[in-house]
Design a protein around this motif. Structure first.
Motif, short mmCIF file in Angstrom:
data_model
loop_
_atom_site.label_atom_id
_atom_site.label_comp_id
_atom_site.label_asym_id
_atom_site.label_seq_id
_atom_site.Cartn_x
_atom_site.Cartn_y
_atom_site.Cartn_z
N UNK A 70 26.68 -6.24 23.74
CA UNK A 70 26.70 -5.06 22.87
C UNK A 70 25.32 -4.81 22.29
N UNK A 71 25.07 -3.56 21.94
CA UNK A 71 23.78 -3.12 21.42
C UNK A 71 24.01 -2.39 20.10
N UNK A 72 23.42 -2.90 19.02
CA UNK A 72 23.61 -2.33 17.68
C UNK A 72 22.26 -2.01 17.05
N UNK A 73 22.30 -1.09 16.08
CA UNK A 73 21.15 -0.83 15.22
C UNK A 73 21.64 -0.85 13.79
N UNK A 74 20.74 -1.19 12.87
CA UNK A 74 21.08 -1.29 11.46
C UNK A 74 20.62 -0.04 10.72
N UNK A 75 21.56 0.62 10.02
CA UNK A 75 21.20 1.70 9.12
C UNK A 75 20.91 1.04 7.78
N UNK A 76 19.63 0.87 7.47
CA UNK A 76 19.22 0.14 6.26
C UNK A 76 19.66 0.86 4.99
N UNK A 77 19.69 2.20 5.02
CA UNK A 77 20.10 2.98 3.86
C UNK A 77 21.55 2.71 3.49
N UNK A 78 22.42 2.67 4.49
CA UNK A 78 23.85 2.46 4.24
C UNK A 78 24.27 0.99 4.35
N UNK A 79 23.42 0.17 4.96
CA UNK A 79 23.72 -1.24 5.10
C UNK A 79 24.75 -1.56 6.17
N UNK A 80 24.94 -0.65 7.13
CA UNK A 80 25.91 -0.84 8.20
C UNK A 80 25.20 -0.98 9.54
N UNK A 81 25.81 -1.76 10.42
CA UNK A 81 25.39 -1.79 11.80
C UNK A 81 26.18 -0.72 12.55
N UNK A 82 25.49 -0.03 13.45
CA UNK A 82 26.12 1.00 14.29
C UNK A 82 25.91 0.65 15.76
N UNK A 83 26.93 0.87 16.52
CA UNK A 83 26.86 0.66 17.96
C UNK A 83 25.97 1.74 18.57
N UNK A 84 25.10 1.36 19.47
CA UNK A 84 24.30 2.33 20.22
C UNK A 84 25.28 3.02 21.18
N UNK A 85 25.57 4.27 20.89
CA UNK A 85 26.65 5.01 21.53
C UNK A 85 26.69 4.83 23.05
N UNK A 86 27.86 4.40 23.52
CA UNK A 86 28.20 4.23 24.93
C UNK A 86 27.46 3.09 25.64
N UNK A 87 26.69 2.28 24.92
CA UNK A 87 25.88 1.26 25.57
C UNK A 87 26.52 -0.12 25.42
N UNK A 88 26.94 -0.68 26.54
CA UNK A 88 27.49 -2.03 26.58
C UNK A 88 27.50 -2.49 28.04
N UNK A 89 27.66 -3.79 28.23
CA UNK A 89 27.80 -4.36 29.57
C UNK A 89 28.88 -5.43 29.51
N UNK A 90 29.93 -5.32 30.33
CA UNK A 90 30.91 -6.41 30.41
C UNK A 90 30.24 -7.65 30.98
N UNK A 91 30.57 -8.82 30.43
CA UNK A 91 29.99 -10.07 30.92
C UNK A 91 31.07 -11.12 31.11
N UNK A 92 30.75 -12.09 31.96
CA UNK A 92 31.65 -13.20 32.27
C UNK A 92 30.87 -14.49 32.18
N UNK A 93 31.54 -15.56 31.77
CA UNK A 93 30.91 -16.88 31.74
C UNK A 93 31.12 -17.54 33.10
N UNK A 94 30.05 -18.05 33.67
CA UNK A 94 30.14 -18.69 34.99
C UNK A 94 30.58 -20.15 34.85
N UNK A 95 30.85 -20.77 35.97
CA UNK A 95 31.28 -22.18 36.00
C UNK A 95 30.24 -23.11 35.38
#
Length: 182
Positions: free
Chosen positions: A125-150
């Motif tokens: 996941x990809x987030x950015x911090x809105x310092x004024x509001x103190x919240x993290x926001x997801x970078x809209x539509x940006x993510x990658x599914x991941x799997x743990x290998x053996x």
């Protein structure tokens, strides 16, 4: 010191050498990609879903102001055309910048409905911090599914390394959004 059975000695040394080389390979495989650049307002991490809850982003969206000339009351309303979601994820591994926490809560907005990242147990996941509001926001539509290998490493759903997934976003959408220089 003399060894009477040199074949036995070579066998033992061969086994020890084999065990040591396997152990060193395992360490190399488990090393993971991670970068830090505090000048960039971006946090990328491998997260495990805890909760994704929808909320009304238009609740309490009216501001009241007094016109400085007439003294009239002015009501300003904004309308968000996205669905809003409050998310909670376990931080499994930091990838870009350090969140310095083991769980993170953040807001996500999606125009077409529920965020697709919620369909996966583990995501980059990809987030950015809105310092004024103190919240993290997801970078809209940006993510990658991941799997743990053996062997304990993380890979994209098509076998890509975490480094490759991150660098593709960095050079593409995040450069276009102005987070990184061209």
């Amino acid at each position: 010191m003399t060894f009477k059975n040199t074949n036995h000695t070579y066998t033992v040394l061969g086994i020890l050498l084999l065990l040591m080389s396997c152990k060193s390979n395992q360490k190399l495989e488990k090393s993971e990609f991670q970068q830090n650049d505090d000048s960039v307002n971006l946090y990328a991490f491998i997260g495990e879903k805890i909760a994704v809850k929808e909320f009304d982003p238009n609740e309490n969206n009216t501001e009241i102001e007094i016109d400085s000339i007439t003294g009239d009351t002015i009501r300003k309303a904004s309308y968000v055309m996205d669905y809003g979601f409050k998310n909670k994820y376990k931080v499994v591994q930091n990838v870009f910048n350090d969140l310095k926490t083991d769980t993170i809560e953040f807001m996500a907005y999606d125009h077409s409905g529920r965020p697709r990242f919620e369909n996966y147990d583990y995501v980059l996941l990809y987030l950015s911090l809105n310092k004024e509001k103190g919240y993290f926001y997801h970078q809209k539509y940006q993510f990658d599914p991941v799997l743990k290998t053996k062997n304990g490493t993380w890979k994209g759903s098509h076998g890509e390394s975490i480094e490759k997934l991150f660098n593709e976003k960095k050079k593409g959408v995040f450069t276009a959004r102005g987070l990184f220089d061209k």
